[in-house]
Design a protein around this motif. Structure first.
Motif, short mmCIF file in Angstrom:
data_model
loop_
_atom_site.label_atom_id
_atom_site.label_comp_id
_atom_site.label_asym_id
_atom_site.label_seq_id
_atom_site.Cartn_x
_atom_site.Cartn_y
_atom_site.Cartn_z
N VAL A 110 0.83 -1.21 0.00
CA VAL A 110 0.00 0.00 0.00
C VAL A 110 0.87 1.26 0.00
CG1 VAL A 110 -1.96 -1.15 1.11
CG2 VAL A 110 -0.28 0.03 2.54
N LEU A 111 1.96 1.23 0.75
CA LEU A 111 2.82 2.41 0.82
C LEU A 111 3.55 2.67 -0.49
CD1 LEU A 111 4.15 1.80 4.42
CD2 LEU A 111 2.79 3.77 3.69
N ALA A 112 3.96 1.60 -1.18
CA ALA A 112 4.61 1.76 -2.47
C ALA A 112 3.66 2.40 -3.48
CB ALA A 112 5.11 0.42 -2.98
N SER A 113 2.37 2.16 -3.31
CA SER A 113 1.37 2.75 -4.21
C SER A 113 1.28 4.27 -4.03
CB SER A 113 0.00 2.12 -3.96
OG SER A 113 0.03 0.73 -4.22
N PHE A 114 1.68 4.76 -2.86
CA PHE A 114 1.66 6.20 -2.60
C PHE A 114 3.01 6.85 -2.93
CE2 PHE A 114 -2.01 4.95 -0.13
CZ PHE A 114 -2.88 6.00 -0.32
N GLY A 115 4.08 6.09 -2.83
CA GLY A 115 5.39 6.65 -3.13
C GLY A 115 6.47 5.57 -3.05
N LEU A 116 7.01 5.20 -4.21
CA LEU A 116 7.98 4.10 -4.23
C LEU A 116 9.29 4.48 -3.56
CD1 LEU A 116 8.63 1.24 -5.16
CD2 LEU A 116 9.35 2.18 -7.37
N ARG A 117 9.78 5.70 -3.82
CA ARG A 117 11.06 6.13 -3.25
C ARG A 117 10.99 6.15 -1.72
NH1 ARG A 117 13.43 10.81 -1.34
NH2 ARG A 117 11.46 11.92 -1.61
N GLU A 118 9.93 6.76 -1.18
CA GLU A 118 9.78 6.83 0.27
C GLU A 118 9.69 5.44 0.89
OE1 GLU A 118 7.98 10.60 -1.47
OE2 GLU A 118 8.01 8.46 -1.95
N LEU A 121 13.15 3.60 0.89
CA LEU A 121 14.01 4.13 1.95
C LEU A 121 13.56 3.62 3.31
CD1 LEU A 121 14.48 7.82 0.74
CD2 LEU A 121 16.27 6.09 0.94
N GLY A 122 12.26 3.63 3.55
CA GLY A 122 11.74 3.13 4.83
C GLY A 122 12.02 1.65 5.03
N VAL A 123 11.86 0.86 3.97
CA VAL A 123 12.14 -0.58 4.06
C VAL A 123 13.61 -0.82 4.36
CG1 VAL A 123 12.27 -2.72 2.71
CG2 VAL A 123 10.20 -1.32 2.63
N LEU A 152 9.28 -0.21 13.29
CA LEU A 152 9.04 0.92 14.19
C LEU A 152 9.93 2.12 13.86
CD1 LEU A 152 8.63 -0.88 17.64
CD2 LEU A 152 6.85 -0.06 16.10
N PHE A 153 10.99 1.86 13.11
CA PHE A 153 11.88 2.93 12.66
C PHE A 153 11.62 3.27 11.19
CE2 PHE A 153 13.88 0.86 16.23
CZ PHE A 153 14.38 1.91 16.97
N GLY A 154 11.37 2.24 10.38
CA GLY A 154 11.15 2.48 8.96
C GLY A 154 9.85 3.21 8.67
N LEU A 155 8.77 2.84 9.36
CA LEU A 155 7.47 3.47 9.10
C LEU A 155 7.42 4.95 9.51
CD1 LEU A 155 5.09 0.49 9.99
CD2 LEU A 155 5.38 1.55 7.74
N PRO A 156 7.93 5.31 10.70
CA PRO A 156 7.97 6.74 11.02
C PRO A 156 8.81 7.55 10.03
CG PRO A 156 8.20 5.46 13.02
CD PRO A 156 8.28 4.48 11.87
N LEU A 157 9.89 6.94 9.53
CA LEU A 157 10.67 7.64 8.50
C LEU A 157 9.81 7.90 7.27
CD1 LEU A 157 13.28 8.73 7.25
CD2 LEU A 157 13.82 6.37 6.55
N MET A 158 8.98 6.92 6.90
CA MET A 158 8.10 7.12 5.75
C MET A 158 7.09 8.24 6.01
SD MET A 158 7.23 3.31 4.34
CE MET A 158 8.32 1.97 4.81
#
Length: 202
Positions: A110-118, A121-123, A152-158
């Motif tokens: 779902v997140l890649a559908s909103f922004g692949l670059r972000e 980086l989060g992954v 818990l670190f990757g998602l807040p970065l996104m």
């Protein structure tokens, strides 16, 4: 009406837990009897090729949920709610007694559908912290496994990256994923402890 259809369709798609479906069809085994029904559990139970296939299918569920919402022409906010519903469906699937996986692959979709670059980086950050958490001095200190810990670190970065780019839909989706994945991670930790205490009990 379209808003409700988008959210219910997303939850229904998310509720198709591929590790359970394919495990039953191909091996006549319910992965939940000995592990968690996500890509990681599929790798441990059936092997890496099967686990990668499950992970990709779970990721595509998230992509499909967002695509359907957009096709229905709903707002960015409703699309984000549909994205969260897909992840919630994977974690608490109506078709499988509300016993699902951790939602990380579906969240990635779902997140890649909103922004692949972000998302990439989060992954990357999530995987880095997952590796750090596996250090003997850290592992097991929190009520979750390595990948949820890393998220818990990757998602807040996104959330921050989507905020910087002005992508409100992506920011809302990432925030919901933090909540949904975090709650499920704690529940899965308890389920894992029960399975280890009572081997053979699903």
């Amino acid at each position: 009406m379209a808003e409700l259809v988008a959210i219910l369709a997303a939850y229904s798609i998310g509720s198709i837990v591929w590790a359970v479906v394919l495990g039953r069809v191909l091996f006549r085994v319910d992965v939940r009897g000995g592990d968690n029904p996500g890509a990681s559990g599929a790798v441990r139970t059936f092997g890496p090729r099967f686990g990668v296939a499950v992970g990709l299918l779970d990721l595509l569920k998230g992509v499909a949920a967002v695509a359907i919402a957009r096709r229905l022409g709903v707002s960015a906010t409703v699309t984000a709610l549909a994205a969260g519903a897909a992840v919630a469906g994977h974690n608490w699937p109506i078709w499988f007694g509300f016993r699902g996986g951790g939602g990380l692959a579906t969240s990635t979709g779902v997140l890649a559908s909103f922004g692949l670059r972000e998302t990439l980086l989060g992954v990357a950050v999530a995987l880095l912290f997952a590796l750090i958490y596996k250090h003997p001095r850290l592992y097991g200190k929190l009520p979750m496994s390595a990948l949820p810990f890393g998220s818990l670190f990757g998602l807040p970065l996104m959330i921050w990256l989507f905020y910087r780019s002005g992508n409100c839909g992506g920011m809302l989706t990432a925030a919901m994923c933090v909540l949904i994945v975090g709650i499920r991670a704690i529940g899965m930790h308890g389920e894992t402890k029960r399975r280890r205490s009572h081997p053979g009990v699903a």
